[in-house]
Design a protein around this motif. Structure first.
Motif, PDB file in Angstrom:
ATOM      1  N   UNK A 130      -5.840  -7.231   5.127  1.00 34.62           N
ATOM      2  CA  UNK A 130      -4.597  -6.668   4.630  1.00 34.62           C
ATOM      3  C   UNK A 130      -4.149  -7.185   3.282  1.00 34.62           C
ATOM      4  N   UNK A 131      -4.008  -8.501   3.094  1.00 31.20           N
ATOM      5  CA  UNK A 131      -3.525  -9.003   1.803  1.00 31.20           C
ATOM      6  C   UNK A 131      -4.395  -8.588   0.623  1.00 31.20           C
ATOM      7  N   UNK A 132      -5.721  -8.673   0.786  1.00 33.07           N
ATOM      8  CA  UNK A 132      -6.620  -8.324  -0.321  1.00 33.07           C
ATOM      9  C   UNK A 132      -6.555  -6.836  -0.632  1.00 33.07           C
ATOM     10  N   UNK A 133      -6.585  -6.001   0.395  1.00 32.56           N
ATOM     11  CA  UNK A 133      -6.577  -4.557   0.158  1.00 32.56           C
ATOM     12  C   UNK A 133      -5.254  -4.115  -0.440  1.00 32.56           C
ATOM     13  N   UNK A 134      -4.147  -4.649   0.045  1.00 35.76           N
ATOM     14  CA  UNK A 134      -2.845  -4.270  -0.509  1.00 35.76           C
ATOM     15  C   UNK A 134      -2.723  -4.703  -1.970  1.00 35.76           C
ATOM     16  N   UNK A 135      -3.289  -5.871  -2.295  1.00 32.34           N
ATOM     17  CA  UNK A 135      -3.252  -6.328  -3.685  1.00 32.34           C
ATOM     18  C   UNK A 135      -4.064  -5.405  -4.580  1.00 32.34           C
ATOM     19  N   UNK A 136      -5.207  -4.941  -4.090  1.00 34.31           N
ATOM     20  CA  UNK A 136      -6.045  -4.027  -4.869  1.00 34.31           C
ATOM     21  C   UNK A 136      -5.383  -2.659  -5.014  1.00 34.31           C
ATOM     22  N   UNK A 137      -4.781  -2.161  -3.939  1.00 31.59           N
ATOM     23  CA  UNK A 137      -4.125  -0.857  -3.989  1.00 31.59           C
ATOM     24  C   UNK A 137      -2.883  -0.887  -4.879  1.00 31.59           C
ATOM     25  N   UNK A 138      -2.237  -2.028  -4.963  1.00 29.95           N
ATOM     26  CA  UNK A 138      -1.078  -2.136  -5.846  1.00 29.95           C
ATOM     27  C   UNK A 138      -1.484  -1.946  -7.302  1.00 29.95           C
ATOM     28  N   UNK A 139      -2.710  -2.377  -7.623  1.00 30.40           N
ATOM     29  CA  UNK A 139      -3.227  -2.229  -8.983  1.00 30.40           C
ATOM     30  C   UNK A 139      -3.857  -0.864  -9.222  1.00 30.40           C
ATOM     31  N   UNK A 140      -4.444  -0.284  -8.194  1.00 31.16           N
ATOM     32  CA  UNK A 140      -5.184   0.981  -8.333  1.00 31.16           C
ATOM     33  C   UNK A 140      -4.936   1.824  -7.076  1.00 31.16           C
ATOM     34  N   UNK A 141      -3.773   2.494  -6.980  1.00 32.89           N
ATOM     35  CA  UNK A 141      -3.375   3.184  -5.749  1.00 32.89           C
ATOM     36  C   UNK A 141      -4.308   4.311  -5.318  1.00 32.89           C
ATOM     37  N   UNK A 142      -5.080   4.867  -6.224  1.00 31.05           N
ATOM     38  CA  UNK A 142      -5.862   6.052  -5.894  1.00 31.05           C
ATOM     39  C   UNK A 142      -7.213   5.805  -5.251  1.00 31.05           C
ATOM     40  N   UNK A 143      -7.623   4.554  -5.085  1.00 32.73           N
ATOM     41  CA  UNK A 143      -8.967   4.308  -4.556  1.00 32.73           C
ATOM     42  C   UNK A 143      -9.050   4.648  -3.073  1.00 32.73           C
ATOM     43  N   UNK A 144     -10.226   5.052  -2.644  1.00 32.39           N
ATOM     44  CA  UNK A 144     -10.489   5.313  -1.234  1.00 32.39           C
ATOM     45  C   UNK A 144     -10.787   3.989  -0.532  1.00 32.39           C
ATOM     46  N   UNK A 145     -10.378   3.879   0.725  1.00 31.80           N
ATOM     47  CA  UNK A 145     -10.600   2.652   1.491  1.00 31.80           C
ATOM     48  C   UNK A 145     -11.273   3.006   2.811  1.00 31.80           C
ATOM     49  N   UNK A 146     -12.284   2.221   3.174  1.00 31.79           N
ATOM     50  CA  UNK A 146     -12.967   2.398   4.455  1.00 31.79           C
ATOM     51  C   UNK A 146     -13.080   1.055   5.151  1.00 31.79           C
ATOM     52  N   UNK A 147     -12.851   1.063   6.461  1.00 35.26           N
ATOM     53  CA  UNK A 147     -13.017  -0.132   7.287  1.00 35.26           C
ATOM     54  C   UNK A 147     -14.111   0.156   8.293  1.00 35.26           C
ATOM     55  N   UNK A 148     -15.044  -0.767   8.418  1.00 35.96           N
ATOM     56  CA  UNK A 148     -16.148  -0.546   9.336  1.00 35.96           C
ATOM     57  C   UNK A 148     -15.720  -0.741  10.785  1.00 35.96           C
ATOM     58  N   UNK A 149     -16.023   0.242  11.605  1.00 34.20           N
ATOM     59  CA  UNK A 149     -15.867   0.155  13.052  1.00 34.20           C
ATOM     60  C   UNK A 149     -17.247  -0.202  13.586  1.00 34.20           C
ATOM     61  N   UNK A 150     -17.474  -1.481  13.847  1.00 29.59           N
ATOM     62  CA  UNK A 150     -18.822  -2.021  14.046  1.00 29.59           C
ATOM     63  C   UNK A 150     -19.590  -1.253  15.130  1.00 29.59           C
ATOM     64  N   UNK A 151     -20.761  -0.776  14.737  1.00 28.60           N
ATOM     65  CA  UNK A 151     -21.642  -0.072  15.649  1.00 28.60           C
ATOM     66  C   UNK A 151     -21.324   1.393  15.836  1.00 28.60           C
ATOM     67  N   UNK A 152     -20.211   1.847  15.255  1.00 32.13           N
ATOM     68  CA  UNK A 152     -19.762   3.222  15.468  1.00 32.13           C
ATOM     69  C   UNK A 152     -19.746   4.014  14.166  1.00 32.13           C
ATOM     70  N   UNK A 153     -19.025   3.505  13.159  1.00 35.54           N
ATOM     71  CA  UNK A 153     -18.888   4.212  11.897  1.00 35.54           C
ATOM     72  C   UNK A 153     -17.795   3.590  11.062  1.00 35.54           C
ATOM     73  N   UNK A 154     -16.935   4.436  10.463  1.00 37.90           N
ATOM     74  CA  UNK A 154     -15.887   3.946   9.576  1.00 37.90           C
ATOM     75  C   UNK A 154     -14.580   4.680   9.835  1.00 37.90           C
TER      76      UNK A 154
END
Length: 300
Positions: A130-154
């Motif tokens: 959370x802290x890292x992603x929110x810091x990155x999105x604050x600088x560049x709000x338009x980027x796409x974000x994906x979180x891995x759902x281990x063994x399943x997908x994203x």
């Protein structure tokens, strides 16, 4: 030599070609430590190393990997790919038993055709992204974000370009995405250059995470201290392989720790300058089957 440490050859003004490095290793007797067999661990990045940039597998690479498997060498794929994108490649190569490192070291699996799906998850290392992603999105709000759902997908904030995640995806909002600890987060800015994320990392001042920037505008975040090398060290210890009997090949920023960790770290000719600099030797480009030269040299 302690785990994670490397004694680089001195005297070279630039990383030597693999053929030149291996000639010196044969002359010094060091090459004898790297002959294929059940006490050798060979660790291979997938994209740009085993597979071409178009996802193709050269018959020569397939044959060289098969020769090592037949000799009993522990051939381990070590990649940023998720499990659903790793297992098919392992099977394509004929590696149905053994180990694989996924998600840049955050996930380790054991391959076994007798298991459901042909594998089991042995280790998952997670972190609060959370802290890292929110810091990155604050600088560049338009980027796409994906979180891995281990063994399943994203789980993703919006669809990624076709064919990039190579696994099923589910669109959710960013707060749901970051609600629980995760093994890896990927950020993507389609149409942008990779320097966007180099600049973004500097501006946001990331703390408590490991990161790797891809060839395109692609950024992977993993738990601090986690890399392909850290996962491979765990596999090496499980297998009882000597540190001097480890080989790794790769082409990207996320391969640097692995190349430094291995007794012999080989950068592909298409690797970036920083990755070549930390390697012991550099082989041909993936389009030239550069990996084949390395694998064949290690065969009896």
């Amino acid at each position: 030599m302690g785990a994670g440490l490397k004694a680089h050859d001195g005297g070279w003004l630039a990383t030597p070609s693999f053929s030149r490095w291996f000639a010196r290793a044969e002359a010094s007797g060091r090459a004898r430590d790297l002959v294929a067999g059940p006490d050798l661990l060979v660790c291979l990045d997938i994209d740009g190393t085993v597979l071409g940039h178009d996802g193709s597998l050269s018959p020569r690479v397939h044959e060289a990997v098969a020769a090592h498997a037949e000799a009993g060498t522990h051939v381990v794929l070590a990649t940023g790919r998720s499990i659903p994108a790793v297992v098919p490649v392992a099977h394509w190569l004929g590696l149905t038993r053994g180990w694989a490192v996924c998600s840049n070291g955050a996930v380790t699996i054991r391959l076994d055709p007798d298991l459901p799906g042909g594998f089991e998850v042995v280790q998952v290392v997670t972190f609060d992204a959370g802290p890292a992603v929110r810091a990155l999105l604050a600088e560049e709000p338009g980027v796409l974000v994906a979180v891995e759902d281990v063994g399943v997908g994203f789980r993703v904030t919006a669809p990624f370009p076709a064919g990039e995640l190579l696994a099923p995806t589910q669109v959710v909002d960013v707060e749901e995405l970051l609600a629980e600890p995760v093994a890896r987060v990927t950020l993507r800015a389609p149409g942008k250059e990779s320097h966007l994320f180099h600049d973004l990392v500097e501006r946001s001042g990331l703390h408590g995470v490991a990161y790797a920037v891809g060839w395109t505008a692609w950024l992977d975040l993993t738990p601090e201290g986690i890399s392909k090398a850290s996962a491979l060290e765990g596999i090496r210890e499980r297998l009882g392989v000597e540190e001097s009997r480890t080989v790794a090949a790769g082409d990207g920023q996320n391969d640097r720790e692995m190349l430094t960790w291995a007794s012999l770290g080989v950068a592909m000719g298409s690797a970036d300058a920083g990755t070549i600099e930390v390697a012991d030797a550099v082989t041909g480009h993936v389009e030239e089957d550069g990996l084949v030269d390395v694998l064949q040299a290690l065969l009896p």
